[in-house]
Design a protein around this motif. Sequence first.
Motif, mmCIF file in Angstrom:
data_model
loop_
_atom_site.group_PDB
_atom_site.id
_atom_site.type_symbol
_atom_site.label_atom_id
_atom_site.label_comp_id
_atom_site.label_asym_id
_atom_site.label_seq_id
_atom_site.Cartn_x
_atom_site.Cartn_y
_atom_site.Cartn_z
ATOM 1 N N LYS A 1 0.855 -1.303 0.032
ATOM 2 C CA LYS A 1 -0.087 -0.204 0.056
ATOM 3 C C LYS A 1 1.057 1.099 0.031
ATOM 4 C CE LYS A 1 -4.166 -1.888 2.385
ATOM 5 N NZ LYS A 1 -5.052 -1.762 3.484
ATOM 6 N N HIS A 2 1.930 1.059 0.801
ATOM 7 C CA HIS A 2 2.900 2.391 0.700
ATOM 8 C C HIS A 2 3.458 2.511 -0.635
ATOM 9 C CE1 HIS A 2 7.008 4.371 1.136
ATOM 10 N NE2 HIS A 2 6.333 4.922 1.925
ATOM 11 N N LEU A 3 3.809 1.445 -1.544
ATOM 12 C CA LEU A 3 4.317 1.487 -2.755
ATOM 13 C C LEU A 3 3.217 2.120 -3.777
ATOM 14 C CD1 LEU A 3 6.242 0.834 -5.084
ATOM 15 C CD2 LEU A 3 5.006 -1.204 -5.497
ATOM 16 N N LEU A 4 2.034 2.017 -3.641
ATOM 17 C CA LEU A 4 0.898 2.396 -4.434
ATOM 18 C C LEU A 4 0.407 3.929 -4.135
ATOM 19 C CD1 LEU A 4 -1.389 -0.664 -4.672
ATOM 20 C CD2 LEU A 4 -0.064 0.197 -6.463
ATOM 21 N N TRP A 5 0.478 4.168 -3.002
ATOM 22 C CA TRP A 5 -0.254 5.405 -2.346
ATOM 23 C C TRP A 5 0.623 6.426 -2.107
ATOM 24 C CZ3 TRP A 5 -5.075 5.585 -3.721
ATOM 25 C CH2 TRP A 5 -5.877 4.569 -3.820
ATOM 26 N N HIS A 6 2.035 6.028 -1.779
ATOM 27 C CA HIS A 6 2.974 7.021 -1.256
ATOM 28 C C HIS A 6 4.212 7.174 -2.325
ATOM 29 C CE1 HIS A 6 0.471 7.424 2.061
ATOM 30 N NE2 HIS A 6 0.967 6.137 2.536
ATOM 31 N N LEU A 7 4.772 5.997 -2.609
ATOM 32 C CA LEU A 7 6.012 6.023 -3.640
ATOM 33 C C LEU A 7 5.665 6.369 -5.027
ATOM 34 C CD1 LEU A 7 9.154 5.748 -3.599
ATOM 35 C CD2 LEU A 7 8.631 3.018 -3.843
ATOM 36 N N ILE A 8 4.554 5.622 -5.469
ATOM 37 C CA ILE A 8 4.389 6.015 -7.015
ATOM 38 C C ILE A 8 3.959 7.652 -7.113
ATOM 39 C CG2 ILE A 8 2.566 5.600 -8.809
ATOM 40 C CD1 ILE A 8 3.020 2.754 -8.077
ATOM 41 N N PRO A 9 3.128 8.224 -6.175
ATOM 42 C CA PRO A 9 2.728 9.621 -6.549
ATOM 43 C C PRO A 9 3.993 10.490 -6.204
ATOM 44 C CG PRO A 9 1.138 8.470 -5.224
ATOM 45 C CD PRO A 9 2.192 7.509 -5.492
ATOM 46 N N GLY A 10 4.898 9.857 -5.076
ATOM 47 C CA GLY A 10 6.229 10.609 -4.703
ATOM 48 C C GLY A 10 7.299 10.458 -5.824
ATOM 49 N N PHE A 11 7.249 9.928 -6.802
ATOM 50 C CA PHE A 11 8.113 9.762 -7.665
ATOM 51 C C PHE A 11 8.325 11.322 -8.220
ATOM 52 C CE2 PHE A 11 7.760 5.303 -9.074
ATOM 53 C CZ PHE A 11 8.576 4.772 -8.164
ATOM 54 N N TRP A 12 7.062 12.027 -8.380
ATOM 55 C CA TRP A 12 7.027 13.386 -8.968
ATOM 56 C C TRP A 12 7.534 14.433 -8.142
ATOM 57 C CZ3 TRP A 12 6.697 13.345 -13.917
ATOM 58 C CH2 TRP A 12 6.010 12.448 -14.703
ATOM 59 N N ILE B 1 10.000 13.735 -6.035
ATOM 60 C CA ILE B 1 11.441 13.759 -6.060
ATOM 61 C C ILE B 1 11.806 14.196 -7.459
ATOM 62 C CG2 ILE B 1 13.060 11.941 -6.224
ATOM 63 C CD1 ILE B 1 11.358 9.999 -4.536
ATOM 64 N N ALA B 2 11.152 14.018 -8.533
ATOM 65 C CA ALA B 2 11.701 14.666 -9.773
ATOM 66 C C ALA B 2 11.798 16.014 -9.918
ATOM 67 C CB ALA B 2 10.720 14.179 -10.896
ATOM 68 N N TRP B 3 10.876 16.602 -8.790
ATOM 69 C CA TRP B 3 10.784 18.228 -8.848
ATOM 70 C C TRP B 3 11.819 18.865 -7.923
ATOM 71 C CZ3 TRP B 3 8.832 21.477 -12.150
ATOM 72 C CH2 TRP B 3 7.755 21.225 -12.761
ATOM 73 N N GLY B 4 12.387 17.796 -7.272
ATOM 74 C CA GLY B 4 13.768 18.156 -6.311
ATOM 75 C C GLY B 4 13.020 18.504 -4.919
ATOM 76 N N LYS B 5 11.960 18.192 -4.710
ATOM 77 C CA LYS B 5 11.436 18.430 -3.355
ATOM 78 C C LYS B 5 11.624 17.452 -2.093
ATOM 79 C CE LYS B 5 9.547 22.428 -4.965
ATOM 80 N NZ LYS B 5 10.356 23.640 -4.494
ATOM 81 N N SER B 6 12.089 16.321 -2.656
ATOM 82 C CA SER B 6 12.188 15.146 -1.581
ATOM 83 C C SER B 6 13.370 14.314 -2.278
ATOM 84 C CB SER B 6 10.835 14.582 -1.351
ATOM 85 O OG SER B 6 10.733 13.563 -0.638
ATOM 86 N N ARG B 7 13.479 13.285 -1.363
ATOM 87 C CA ARG B 7 14.440 12.380 -1.669
ATOM 88 C C ARG B 7 13.710 10.647 -1.835
ATOM 89 N NH1 ARG B 7 19.707 12.250 1.663
ATOM 90 N NH2 ARG B 7 18.225 11.211 3.232
ATOM 91 N N PHE B 8 14.283 9.650 -2.002
ATOM 92 C CA PHE B 8 13.715 8.678 -2.087
ATOM 93 C C PHE B 8 13.533 8.242 -0.433
ATOM 94 C CE2 PHE B 8 14.686 7.986 -6.343
ATOM 95 C CZ PHE B 8 13.770 7.145 -6.912
ATOM 96 N N PHE B 9 14.696 8.338 0.338
ATOM 97 C CA PHE B 9 14.730 7.666 1.777
ATOM 98 C C PHE B 9 15.025 9.431 2.561
ATOM 99 C CE2 PHE B 9 15.889 4.244 -0.663
ATOM 100 C CZ PHE B 9 15.249 3.187 -0.092
ATOM 101 N N GLY B 10 14.375 9.413 3.614
ATOM 102 C CA GLY B 10 14.440 10.367 4.481
ATOM 103 C C GLY B 10 13.328 10.427 5.696
#
Length: 477
Positions: free
Chosen positions: A376-387, A389-398
Amino acid sequence: MKAICDFTKIPLFQTNGQSFEYPACFLPMLGKAFVQHIVEYVERSGIHEVMIFLSQHADELEQLIGDGERWGITITYSLLKKSAKVSDRVASSEAIGENELFLFCNSLQLPFFLKEHLLKPMRFSDEKTGRDLLWKVCTKNDLTEGAKQELQETKVFSLDVRSANAYLDSLHKILARKGEGLIMMGKEIREGVWAGPGTKISPTATIVAPVYLGSQVNIGSQAIVGPDSEIGNGCIIDTESSVINSSVLAGSYIGKNLYIQGCLVNQNRILKAELDTVYTATDDVLFSSVEKSIPKENTFKSPLLSRLLALVLGLATCPIYALLIVIQAVEGKKPLHSVTIIPIPQKTSSENLFKPYAKKIRILRDRSETQGILFKHLLWHLIPGFWTIAWGKSRFFGTPLKTTEEYEHLTKDWQGLYLQSKPGIIAEADILYSRYPNEEMLFASEMYYRVMDTPGYNAKLLVRYFRLLFSRRNDQA
């Protein structure tokens, strides 16, 4: 028979200097708060009606103990002002007869009496020191100060949390199996070593019995724990550290190469029992956030390689992202809803630590809704979070971004730790704990990640993340 519990006086350990900000009766023993052991022991003595008088920490005590239904007893609460006396309220109570025997107890000591001791008036004292334990079987008239010496004295084995030394001594007694009648959480994995669910012990760590390990505890390589020690839920004992004759309270992080003996540890506060002194750890990991300077500029930069990888993954998972939005609509939820978060790291100083900058962002679902299930984390947080990270607002881990409400509930030290952290979609806690962690576990995991944050360690976390995606952790997904 009834039990009258005077839980109005809940002291903190007063030491030379600072106080150890942890109410004595909430101290853990075998995975439970000491005051919970008191209620359970009273119930196993055959008493099914308990009247509890509260003053300090009333809400916390009532929430912890409850109404008694889980033990099959009836518990009622009365709130007293600090100046009021329990004996006066008992004397005027119509629920207790004039000559009715009842058990009178307090929240800081626990005598191990027999059921036959409840048949006639008596007071209990410690079998070793002779100290009055302030527990007695009595009537209303026996509660008066002058009647104290008229009661028969009965010496019994007892536990005590009135001081740090008394608490550690009581912990030693119970771990050595002295005294009977306490219910222990967890499983005895070998002689004298108990561990709760989800606890991980490195193959190179040394556990010296007797030791109690709570749930979701992580013991690092070449660490030494025990003897006569209790490690609370969600604690992390890092590499080559030693914990001897000590109690590490839930959600604490013991850093690398530390030696803890004869201490109580509560996050960044350390009480040395022998010296009766409290220390506040102030290094880069265990620090007092109010006094520590915070960077004036936001120095966070998402690595270019991470941004490029996130862009590729974001484009590849666009159909899944669109499907998630459709699922939200089908379930009657807003495709994206706004939350107010505290961005990190902050451009702030210790003077305005309590008024950090906040902003609104749009998310699919709150992290708590995934309940520790990585799929569920992969679906609801990581996949939307790719964008993100791409915009430079976050990292993969933190460190996951916290809402303003979540931030306000943090301790001062945790607020300082959070404001200096780097934002990430995947947190240490997502991988470390097999269920959604409570606040204490989150604090320990964020402290731990702050130490371990390197490209090599993040690569290991990535491997562990995807390995766990296909493990039993996701059976409930």
